[in-house]
Design a protein around this motif. Structure first.
Motif, short mmCIF file in Angstrom:
data_model
loop_
_atom_site.label_atom_id
_atom_site.label_comp_id
_atom_site.label_asym_id
_atom_site.label_seq_id
_atom_site.Cartn_x
_atom_site.Cartn_y
_atom_site.Cartn_z
N THR A 18 1.11 -1.25 -0.15
CA THR A 18 0.27 0.04 -0.22
C THR A 18 0.42 1.33 -0.26
O THR A 18 1.80 1.51 0.85
CB THR A 18 -0.78 -0.30 1.24
N VAL A 19 0.28 2.37 -0.84
CA VAL A 19 1.31 3.54 -0.77
C VAL A 19 -0.07 4.43 -0.58
O VAL A 19 -1.07 4.68 -0.03
CB VAL A 19 1.62 3.55 -1.86
N LEU A 20 1.16 5.29 0.59
CA LEU A 20 0.16 6.33 1.78
C LEU A 20 0.39 7.86 1.44
O LEU A 20 1.45 7.55 1.18
CB LEU A 20 0.08 5.68 3.66
N LEU A 21 -0.28 8.73 1.02
CA LEU A 21 0.20 9.89 0.58
C LEU A 21 -0.29 11.20 1.29
O LEU A 21 -1.60 11.46 2.12
CB LEU A 21 -0.41 10.13 -0.85
N ASP A 22 0.55 11.69 1.82
CA ASP A 22 -0.12 12.73 3.51
C ASP A 22 0.31 13.62 2.55
O ASP A 22 1.37 14.78 2.09
CB ASP A 22 1.07 12.63 4.13
N GLN A 23 -1.14 14.25 2.33
CA GLN A 23 -1.55 15.13 1.17
C GLN A 23 -1.15 16.53 1.98
O GLN A 23 -0.75 17.63 1.54
CB GLN A 23 -3.02 15.50 0.97
N ARG A 24 -0.79 16.75 2.80
CA ARG A 24 -0.17 17.91 3.89
C ARG A 24 1.20 18.25 3.78
O ARG A 24 1.79 19.74 3.21
CB ARG A 24 -0.13 17.81 5.54
N SER A 25 2.09 17.11 3.86
CA SER A 25 3.28 17.63 3.29
C SER A 25 3.79 16.86 2.17
O SER A 25 5.16 17.42 1.47
CB SER A 25 4.14 16.61 4.18
N GLY A 26 3.08 15.79 1.07
CA GLY A 26 3.46 15.79 0.36
C GLY A 26 4.37 14.29 0.09
O GLY A 26 4.55 14.63 -0.80
N GLU A 27 4.19 14.19 1.38
CA GLU A 27 5.56 12.48 1.14
C GLU A 27 4.23 11.55 1.15
O GLU A 27 3.42 11.42 1.33
CB GLU A 27 5.69 13.03 2.90
N TYR A 28 5.09 10.98 1.01
CA TYR A 28 4.78 8.99 0.68
C TYR A 28 5.81 8.35 1.23
O TYR A 28 6.63 8.30 1.30
CB TYR A 28 4.72 8.95 -1.15
N TRP A 29 4.51 8.00 1.73
CA TRP A 29 5.08 5.64 2.56
C TRP A 29 4.83 4.63 1.71
O TRP A 29 2.99 4.77 1.63
CB TRP A 29 4.25 5.82 3.74
N GLU A 30 5.68 4.15 1.98
CA GLU A 30 5.46 2.71 1.79
C GLU A 30 5.40 0.90 1.71
O GLU A 30 6.15 1.87 3.03
CB GLU A 30 6.44 2.52 0.13
#
Length: 84
Positions: A18-30
């Motif tokens: 799963t990929v997560l996108l933190d829309q506040r910071s623009g950072e992706y987590w895999e």
């Protein structure tokens, strides 16, 4: 405790987890398949023990290690502001 993502976190399933996108910071987590299993279990209302059990049933890992990994993942998601 059930887990839910913060309102500004988007998720997408992939072939590898799963990929997560933190829309506040623009950072992706895999999240790898193990972490995805943990998150899916918690999002479905399971607790950390249920997530650890799911890991031990799906992967070759001890219950002690599974509990430690689940706890660490939940802490990282919360510390990163991704989960509440």
């Amino acid at each position: 405790m059930p887990l839910r993502f913060a309102a500004d976190v988007s998720t997408a399933k992939t072939d590898y987890g799963t990929v997560l996108l933190d829309q506040r910071s623009g950072e992706y987590w895999e999240l790898n398949p193990t972490a995805t299993l943990v998150v899916d279990t918690l999002m479905a209302g399971g607790d950390e023990e249920a997530a650890a059990t799911a890991i031990t049933e799906a992967f070759d890992v001890t219950a002690e290690r599974a509990r430690a990994d689940v706890s660490a993942l939940v802490e990282q998601l919360r510390a990163g502001g991704l989960a509440v």
